[in-house]
Scaffold this motif. Structure first.
Motif, PDB file in Angstrom:
ATOM      1  N   GLN A 220       0.826  -1.208   0.000  1.00  0.00           N
ATOM      2  CA  GLN A 220       0.000   0.000   0.000  1.00  0.00           C
ATOM      3  C   GLN A 220       0.864   1.262   0.000  1.00  0.00           C
ATOM      4  OE1 GLN A 220      -3.408  -0.105  -0.268  1.00  0.00           O
ATOM      5  NE2 GLN A 220      -3.049  -2.299  -0.540  1.00  0.00           N
ATOM      6  N   ILE A 221       1.965   1.221   0.740  1.00  0.00           N
ATOM      7  CA  ILE A 221       2.868   2.380   0.798  1.00  0.00           C
ATOM      8  C   ILE A 221       3.479   2.656  -0.573  1.00  0.00           C
ATOM      9  CG2 ILE A 221       5.103   3.167   1.693  1.00  0.00           C
ATOM     10  CD1 ILE A 221       4.365   1.799   4.342  1.00  0.00           C
ATOM     11  N   VAL A 222       3.995   1.618  -1.219  1.00  0.00           N
ATOM     12  CA  VAL A 222       4.613   1.785  -2.541  1.00  0.00           C
ATOM     13  C   VAL A 222       3.590   2.302  -3.545  1.00  0.00           C
ATOM     14  CG1 VAL A 222       5.686   0.562  -4.470  1.00  0.00           C
ATOM     15  CG2 VAL A 222       6.405   0.074  -2.125  1.00  0.00           C
ATOM     16  N   SER A 223       2.378   1.739  -3.492  1.00  0.00           N
ATOM     17  CA  SER A 223       1.324   2.169  -4.411  1.00  0.00           C
ATOM     18  C   SER A 223       0.974   3.635  -4.200  1.00  0.00           C
ATOM     19  CB  SER A 223       0.085   1.302  -4.210  1.00  0.00           C
ATOM     20  OG  SER A 223      -0.984   1.745  -5.010  1.00  0.00           O
ATOM     21  N   SER A 224       0.945   4.067  -2.938  1.00  0.00           N
ATOM     22  CA  SER A 224       0.615   5.453  -2.637  1.00  0.00           C
ATOM     23  C   SER A 224       1.740   6.405  -3.038  1.00  0.00           C
ATOM     24  CB  SER A 224       0.321   5.601  -1.145  1.00  0.00           C
ATOM     25  OG  SER A 224       0.034   6.933  -0.799  1.00  0.00           O
ATOM     26  N   VAL A 225       2.997   5.987  -2.780  1.00  0.00           N
ATOM     27  CA  VAL A 225       4.138   6.847  -3.086  1.00  0.00           C
ATOM     28  C   VAL A 225       4.315   7.019  -4.591  1.00  0.00           C
ATOM     29  CG1 VAL A 225       6.656   7.001  -2.946  1.00  0.00           C
ATOM     30  CG2 VAL A 225       5.350   6.342  -0.935  1.00  0.00           C
ATOM     31  N   LEU A 226       4.045   5.973  -5.362  1.00  0.00           N
ATOM     32  CA  LEU A 226       4.202   6.069  -6.816  1.00  0.00           C
ATOM     33  C   LEU A 226       3.225   7.053  -7.440  1.00  0.00           C
ATOM     34  CD1 LEU A 226       4.829   2.331  -7.801  1.00  0.00           C
ATOM     35  CD2 LEU A 226       6.482   4.193  -7.648  1.00  0.00           C
ATOM     36  N   ARG A 227       2.145   7.351  -6.722  1.00  0.00           N
ATOM     37  CA  ARG A 227       1.183   8.329  -7.239  1.00  0.00           C
ATOM     38  C   ARG A 227       1.607   9.767  -6.955  1.00  0.00           C
ATOM     39  NH1 ARG A 227      -2.726   4.435  -5.292  1.00  0.00           N
ATOM     40  NH2 ARG A 227      -3.024   5.685  -3.379  1.00  0.00           N
ATOM     41  N   VAL A 228       2.661   9.933  -6.139  1.00  0.00           N
ATOM     42  CA  VAL A 228       3.180  11.280  -5.863  1.00  0.00           C
ATOM     43  C   VAL A 228       3.932  11.783  -7.091  1.00  0.00           C
ATOM     44  CG1 VAL A 228       4.695  12.642  -4.372  1.00  0.00           C
ATOM     45  CG2 VAL A 228       3.315  10.799  -3.393  1.00  0.00           C
ATOM     46  N   SER A 229       3.654  13.009  -7.502  1.00  0.00           N
ATOM     47  CA  SER A 229       4.239  13.533  -8.748  1.00  0.00           C
ATOM     48  C   SER A 229       5.705  13.944  -8.593  1.00  0.00           C
ATOM     49  CB  SER A 229       3.412  14.739  -9.238  1.00  0.00           C
ATOM     50  OG  SER A 229       3.356  15.740  -8.222  1.00  0.00           O
ATOM     51  N   SER A 230       6.053  14.601  -7.480  1.00  0.00           N
ATOM     52  CA  SER A 230       7.414  15.115  -7.314  1.00  0.00           C
ATOM     53  C   SER A 230       8.366  14.040  -6.815  1.00  0.00           C
ATOM     54  CB  SER A 230       7.416  16.293  -6.328  1.00  0.00           C
ATOM     55  OG  SER A 230       7.049  15.865  -5.031  1.00  0.00           O
ATOM     56  N   SER A 231       9.591  14.060  -7.340  1.00  0.00           N
ATOM     57  CA  SER A 231      10.601  13.098  -6.893  1.00  0.00           C
ATOM     58  C   SER A 231      11.020  13.367  -5.455  1.00  0.00           C
ATOM     59  CB  SER A 231      11.828  13.162  -7.808  1.00  0.00           C
ATOM     60  OG  SER A 231      12.371  14.476  -7.812  1.00  0.00           O
ATOM     61  N   GLY A 232      11.000  14.644  -5.048  1.00  0.00           N
ATOM     62  CA  GLY A 232      11.336  14.984  -3.667  1.00  0.00           C
ATOM     63  C   GLY A 232      10.338  14.402  -2.680  1.00  0.00           C
ATOM     64  N   GLY A 233       9.065  14.434  -3.046  1.00  0.00           N
ATOM     65  CA  GLY A 233       8.038  13.849  -2.188  1.00  0.00           C
ATOM     66  C   GLY A 233       8.179  12.344  -2.076  1.00  0.00           C
ATOM     67  N   LYS A 234       8.537  11.702  -3.185  1.00  0.00           N
ATOM     68  CA  LYS A 234       8.741  10.254  -3.147  1.00  0.00           C
ATOM     69  C   LYS A 234       9.920   9.886  -2.249  1.00  0.00           C
ATOM     70  CE  LYS A 234       6.921   9.340  -7.792  1.00  0.00           C
ATOM     71  NZ  LYS A 234       7.220   8.841  -9.165  1.00  0.00           N
ATOM     72  N   TYR A 235      11.011  10.666  -2.387  1.00  0.00           N
ATOM     73  CA  TYR A 235      12.189  10.369  -1.569  1.00  0.00           C
ATOM     74  C   TYR A 235      11.892  10.570  -0.089  1.00  0.00           C
ATOM     75  CZ  TYR A 235      16.784  10.871   0.561  1.00  0.00           C
ATOM     76  OH  TYR A 235      17.869  10.740   1.388  1.00  0.00           O
ATOM     77  N   LYS A 236      11.165  11.624   0.242  1.00  0.00           N
ATOM     78  CA  LYS A 236      10.841  11.898   1.643  1.00  0.00           C
ATOM     79  C   LYS A 236       9.974  10.796   2.226  1.00  0.00           C
ATOM     80  CE  LYS A 236       8.859  15.402   4.698  1.00  0.00           C
ATOM     81  NZ  LYS A 236       8.202  16.740   4.778  1.00  0.00           N
ATOM     82  N   ALA A 237       9.017  10.296   1.441  1.00  0.00           N
ATOM     83  CA  ALA A 237       8.140   9.231   1.921  1.00  0.00           C
ATOM     84  C   ALA A 237       8.909   7.939   2.130  1.00  0.00           C
ATOM     85  CB  ALA A 237       7.003   9.013   0.926  1.00  0.00           C
TER      86      ALA A 237
END
Length: 309
Positions: A220-237
């Motif tokens: 669920q975490i990976v699925s949610s993070v992949l929907r984040v548009s910014s790379s910075g947001g993905k890295y922070k998550a």
């Protein structure tokens, strides 16, 4: 020789990791160092979480309980080994062996459940951030830890009940440095096929369910993070999960590795050496993983150590 009931066996013999007298001082120094590092590292984590108000959040509450569990986990096996090496004795009493079986399974299961709870905490924080404080409230966090403890206690008592029904021959030599349910079943004089099946079922349920919970949370975490548009947001998550994911891989990787190796290999001595990975190294490395990958923990530990100094 006629088998005798377990209650008539006064002691077992822990054969340890090596019979070479020249290696005993080295083993004593090595395991004493690892034990002290483990206790000190996990105590520092507990103290940091306790005394820093900024760390009074669910993630660090669960981390402090995990550190306390790791101290209990390693204290179940290593101190007795150190005493045996120092006194040049291999014996452990019947009561002492059953106590090791009980506490080893208690803290091992609690470790697994806490890792599963921590995965759920990260799932809520990343997938439902606006509801995080409502869902992961202090009452729920305390209740979850308490329930995890009682589930682990049930698991340890089930394992203990299976072991206590076994009959042994005299002079039982355990090819390891601690007592474990699976080894005792292999050393029994009576037929333990039913006990072995029950043991596997219990381990599969109590070990498999937390692992499935961890896998579900991270899917669920990976699925949610992949929907984040910014790379910075993905890295922070992902960075908030890095330490926990590393500990999960270390705990389950070493545990499953030892289990699969012992199933394939017939060398009992090799199995004893492999068991050091998840009984000693994992509790010792956990504080380093969390402190090195977490800026909050590093900052708090720095202030705490400066005060002590």
């Amino acid at each position: 020789m006629e088998p005798q009931n377990l209650t008539a066996v006064s002691e077992f013999f822990l054969m340890g990791l090596s019979q070479d007298p020249e290696l005993q001082p080295l083993l004593f120094g090595l395991f004493l160092s690892m034990y002290l590092i483990t206790v000190a590292g996990n105590l520092l984590i507990i103290l940091a979480v306790t005394f820093d108000f900024h760390l009074h959040i669910p993630m660090y509450f669960f981390l402090s309980n995990l550190s306390l569990t790791d101290i209990g986990f390693i204290s179940t096996t290593v101190p007795k080994m150190l005493v045996n090496v120092q006194t040049q004795s291999k014996s452990i009493t019947y009561v002492g062996c059953l106590a090791q079986v009980s506490f080893f399974n208690l803290f091992g299961c609690l470790d697994s459940l806490l890792l599963s709870v921590m995965a759920y905490d990260r799932f809520v924080a990343i997938c439902h951030p606006l509801q995080y404080t409502v869902i992961m409230n202090p009452h729920l966090c305390s209740l979850v830890v308490l329930v995890s403890f009682f589930i682990s206690l049930l698991y340890s008592q089930l394992q203990l009940s299976l072991v206590s029904q076994i009959t042994f021959c005299a002079n039982v030599e355990i090819p390891s440095f601690f007592c474990e349910s699976r080894q005792l079943l292999n050393l029994a004089c009576s037929d333990t096929s039913t006990n072995a099946i029950l043991l596997r079922c219990i381990c599969a349920i109590f070990g498999g369910v937390p692992l499935l919970g961890i896998l579900f949370s991270y899917v669920q975490i990976v699925s949610s993070v992949l929907r984040v548009s910014s790379s910075g947001g993905k890295y922070k998550a992902f960075s908030t999960c890095g330490s926990h994911l590393s500990v999960v891989c270390l705990f389950y990787g070493t545990g499953l590795g030892v289990y699969l190796t012992s199933s394939v290999s017939s060398s009992a001595r090799k199995g004893a050496v492999d068991s050091v990975m998840y009984t000693v190294l994992t509790p010792m490395l956990n504080p380093f993983i969390y402190s090195l990958r977490n800026r909050d923990i590093k900052r708090t530990l720095g202030r705490l150590l400066s005060r002590i100094a």
